[in-house]
Design a protein around this motif. Structure first.
Motif, mmCIF file in Angstrom:
data_model
loop_
_atom_site.group_PDB
_atom_site.id
_atom_site.type_symbol
_atom_site.label_atom_id
_atom_site.label_comp_id
_atom_site.label_asym_id
_atom_site.label_seq_id
_atom_site.Cartn_x
_atom_site.Cartn_y
_atom_site.Cartn_z
ATOM 1 N N ALA A 1 41.123 32.764 35.674
ATOM 2 C CA ALA A 1 42.781 32.960 35.693
ATOM 3 C C ALA A 1 43.179 33.115 33.942
ATOM 4 C CB ALA A 1 43.175 31.343 36.573
ATOM 5 N N ALA A 2 43.189 32.641 32.903
ATOM 6 C CA ALA A 2 43.129 32.784 32.175
ATOM 7 C C ALA A 2 43.462 33.966 31.545
ATOM 8 C CB ALA A 2 43.544 31.876 31.039
ATOM 9 N N TYR A 3 41.866 34.282 32.085
ATOM 10 C CA TYR A 3 41.674 36.037 30.992
ATOM 11 C C TYR A 3 42.328 37.302 31.586
ATOM 12 C CZ TYR A 3 38.713 33.741 27.964
ATOM 13 O OH TYR A 3 37.365 32.951 27.199
ATOM 14 N N ALA A 4 42.257 37.413 33.419
ATOM 15 C CA ALA A 4 43.037 38.075 34.344
ATOM 16 C C ALA A 4 44.006 37.677 33.913
ATOM 17 C CB ALA A 4 42.191 37.503 35.434
ATOM 18 N N THR B 1 38.984 40.233 40.256
ATOM 19 C CA THR B 1 38.062 41.121 41.083
ATOM 20 C C THR B 1 37.155 41.052 39.659
ATOM 21 O OG1 THR B 1 38.692 43.544 39.582
ATOM 22 C CG2 THR B 1 38.682 43.245 42.023
ATOM 23 N N PRO B 2 34.956 41.523 39.487
ATOM 24 C CA PRO B 2 34.597 41.201 38.286
ATOM 25 C C PRO B 2 35.698 42.048 37.228
ATOM 26 C CG PRO B 2 33.609 41.989 40.160
ATOM 27 C CD PRO B 2 35.105 41.796 41.097
ATOM 28 N N ASP B 3 35.603 43.496 37.584
ATOM 29 C CA ASP B 3 36.526 44.596 36.457
ATOM 30 C C ASP B 3 37.652 44.089 36.274
ATOM 31 O OD1 ASP B 3 34.442 46.010 36.836
ATOM 32 O OD2 ASP B 3 35.849 47.176 38.320
ATOM 33 N N ASP B 4 38.284 42.464 36.626
ATOM 34 C CA ASP B 4 39.545 42.122 35.951
ATOM 35 C C ASP B 4 39.221 40.889 35.075
ATOM 36 O OD1 ASP B 4 41.281 43.765 37.747
ATOM 37 O OD2 ASP B 4 41.368 41.985 39.043
ATOM 38 N N VAL C 1 29.606 51.612 41.146
ATOM 39 C CA VAL C 1 30.743 51.964 41.786
ATOM 40 C C VAL C 1 30.013 50.945 42.816
ATOM 41 C CG1 VAL C 1 32.331 52.040 43.879
ATOM 42 C CG2 VAL C 1 31.093 54.015 42.316
ATOM 43 N N ASN C 2 31.067 49.209 42.707
ATOM 44 C CA ASN C 2 30.766 47.900 42.989
ATOM 45 C C ASN C 2 29.163 46.823 42.323
ATOM 46 O OD1 ASN C 2 32.904 48.311 44.951
ATOM 47 N ND2 ASN C 2 31.348 49.792 46.336
ATOM 48 N N CYS C 3 29.928 47.464 41.169
ATOM 49 C CA CYS C 3 28.618 45.924 40.040
ATOM 50 C C CYS C 3 29.624 45.392 40.105
ATOM 51 C CB CYS C 3 28.257 47.063 39.332
ATOM 52 S SG CYS C 3 27.412 46.083 38.470
ATOM 53 N N GLY C 4 28.714 43.704 40.144
ATOM 54 C CA GLY C 4 29.475 43.006 40.330
ATOM 55 C C GLY C 4 28.799 42.498 38.400
ATOM 56 N N HIS C 5 28.106 42.793 37.886
ATOM 57 C CA HIS C 5 27.904 42.716 36.159
ATOM 58 C C HIS C 5 26.708 41.586 36.246
ATOM 59 C CE1 HIS C 5 30.661 46.100 35.892
ATOM 60 N NE2 HIS C 5 31.494 45.538 36.335
ATOM 61 N N ARG C 6 26.972 40.618 36.805
ATOM 62 C CA ARG C 6 26.507 39.525 37.065
ATOM 63 C C ARG C 6 24.392 38.954 36.316
ATOM 64 N NH1 ARG C 6 27.501 35.820 42.049
ATOM 65 N NH2 ARG C 6 26.374 34.524 40.312
ATOM 66 N N GLY C 7 24.020 40.978 36.907
ATOM 67 C CA GLY C 7 22.634 41.055 36.703
ATOM 68 C C GLY C 7 21.139 40.731 37.282
ATOM 69 N N ASP C 8 21.964 40.968 38.932
ATOM 70 C CA ASP C 8 21.327 40.339 39.722
ATOM 71 C C ASP C 8 20.398 41.035 40.260
ATOM 72 O OD1 ASP C 8 23.484 40.875 41.325
ATOM 73 O OD2 ASP C 8 24.382 38.649 40.679
ATOM 74 N N ARG D 1 28.743 36.493 32.457
ATOM 75 C CA ARG D 1 28.508 36.251 34.022
ATOM 76 C C ARG D 1 27.986 35.349 34.190
ATOM 77 N NH1 ARG D 1 22.580 40.691 32.403
ATOM 78 N NH2 ARG D 1 24.211 42.335 32.755
ATOM 79 N N ARG D 2 28.309 33.562 33.686
ATOM 80 C CA ARG D 2 28.866 32.421 34.270
ATOM 81 C C ARG D 2 29.806 31.931 34.188
ATOM 82 N NH1 ARG D 2 29.022 28.777 30.114
ATOM 83 N NH2 ARG D 2 30.958 28.748 30.229
ATOM 84 N N LEU D 3 31.067 33.186 34.219
ATOM 85 C CA LEU D 3 32.343 32.811 34.595
ATOM 86 C C LEU D 3 32.044 34.377 35.669
ATOM 87 C CD1 LEU D 3 34.174 32.878 31.455
ATOM 88 C CD2 LEU D 3 33.581 31.170 32.346
ATOM 89 N N LEU D 4 31.879 34.916 35.687
ATOM 90 C CA LEU D 4 31.908 35.902 37.227
ATOM 91 C C LEU D 4 30.901 35.432 38.550
ATOM 92 C CD1 LEU D 4 30.602 39.396 35.499
ATOM 93 C CD2 LEU D 4 32.708 38.902 36.414
ATOM 94 N N GLY D 5 29.779 33.776 38.001
ATOM 95 C CA GLY D 5 29.050 33.405 39.090
ATOM 96 C C GLY D 5 30.559 31.708 39.575
#
Length: 339
Positions: free
Chosen positions: A148-151, A271-274, A291-298, A324-328
């Motif tokens: 929330a802080a970064y975004a 969103t992940p991009d945020d 497009v729609n990549c979640g950037h989590r490497g899964d 990626r932990r934060l994205l998760g």
């Protein structure tokens, strides 16, 4: 009157009363060039307490002007006031404008809720208060606050309390690759380092029940109890933690915004991009992802371009793992008890 009499009536016998709606309504609105700037300190049931010019000694109670509609006005907002700005008892000013926000702390009720809730505006940093013991630290909550802080364009600051009960090394290791500033405090000592870091800034404090957030606020703002008591009086007995409250630091050198306790910290609006935008070394590469990549490497994100950044040595692998932990952390809801 007989029917025959009605037939003999003409327009001269009808009295027409001029109506108020016959004149077209103007779309022009007053410019309010004489409006005074003020900072919102707290809100209670449609009444906003504001500090004229950001001076806590010049408090004014205001309402939202009709032309504002349902425009949200939250603690930390800078607004323009007109009307009675004397601040005397039983007087009301009107909020006619909200200036552009430089940062916003938002949350949703949960990760499926489409409605954002503004918590604080224009804060410089988010102080995430977490106890090292009693209660045990919850990394899921910390991660969600960081997202929330970064975004929202706030600088995060991790404040670890109760270091007299547990060693902070293990928890600090989990955030070593984020370059996250950390302050460690004890219950039996003055939070001098924390005071130094918040001086001259607007700092929003967040933390779940029992971590010592209120204790810290009371140490940093000597008259915090008096001010929160006044807000409770306005709210007629309601718990003060239901609303955020901006408290001036001594000597008028900065603000502490005590945020309310929440039962959940949803991130549906992010969103992940945020989040990736808060990591400059990966931001450009993210634009090359599908497009729609979640950037989590899964498996759902094949050929994520962020891995190439690490392969080229532009960023360490630990930095990507932390991102990626934060994205998760956006998946699931981290429950917290209200203060």
């Amino acid at each position: 009157m007989s029917r025959r009499g009605w037939r003999n009536l003409d327009e001269s016998d009808v009295r027409v009363r001029p109506g108020k709606g016959t004149r077209p309504r103007s779309k022009l609105r007053p410019s309010h060039t004489d409006a005074e700037a003020a900072m919102v300190l707290t809100v209670d049931r449609g009444r906003w307490t504001c500090a004229l010019g950001g001076d806590p000694g010049r408090e004014v109670t205001a309402m939202r002007a009709r032309e504002m509609g349902r425009t949200p006005v939250v603690v930390g907002d800078w607004v323009d006031l007109v009307g009675d700005t004397s601040g005397k008892t039983d007087t009301l000013a009107r909020i006619v404008r909200v200036t552009e926000r430089r940062s916003v702390l938002r949350r949703t009720a949960d990760d499926t809720d489409p409605f954002e809730r503004l918590v604080v505006a224009n804060a410089d940093q988010l102080v995430i208060v977490t106890a090292l013991a009693d209660p045990e630290p919850r990394t899921g909550f910390i991660d969600r606050c960081l997202v929330a802080a970064y975004a929202g364009h706030l600088d995060p600051l991790l404040c670890l309390t109760k270091s007299d009960l547990a060693d902070p090394k293990e928890l600090l290791a989990a955030y070593a690759d984020l370059d996250l500033p950390v302050v460690v405090t004890r219950r039996d000592q003055d939070p001098a380092e924390l005071r130094e870091r918040i001086t001259g800034r607007v700092s929003a404090f967040i933390g779940h029940s029992g971590v010592g957030k209120s204790t810290l606020v009371n140490k940093l703002v000597p008259d915090a109890n008096r001010r929160t008591g006044a807000v409770s009086g306005v709210g007629k007995g309601r718990h003060v933690s239901v609303t955020a409250l901006a408290l001036p630091l001594p000597e008028g050198d900065g603000w502490v915004v005590d945020t309310p306790g929440v039962r959940s910290f949803g991130l549906a609006h992010i969103t992940p991009d945020d989040l990736v935008l808060a990591f400059p070394e990966f931001a450009a590469a993210a634009e090359e992802c599908q497009v729609n990549c979640g950037h989590r490497g899964d498996p759902e994100d094949p050929d994520c371009a962020l891995d190439q950044v690490v392969a080229e040595g532009v960023a360490p692998s630990g930095r990507l793992e932390s991102l990626r932990r934060l994205l998760g952390s956006r998946a699931g809801v981290e429950d917290v008890a209200p203060d």
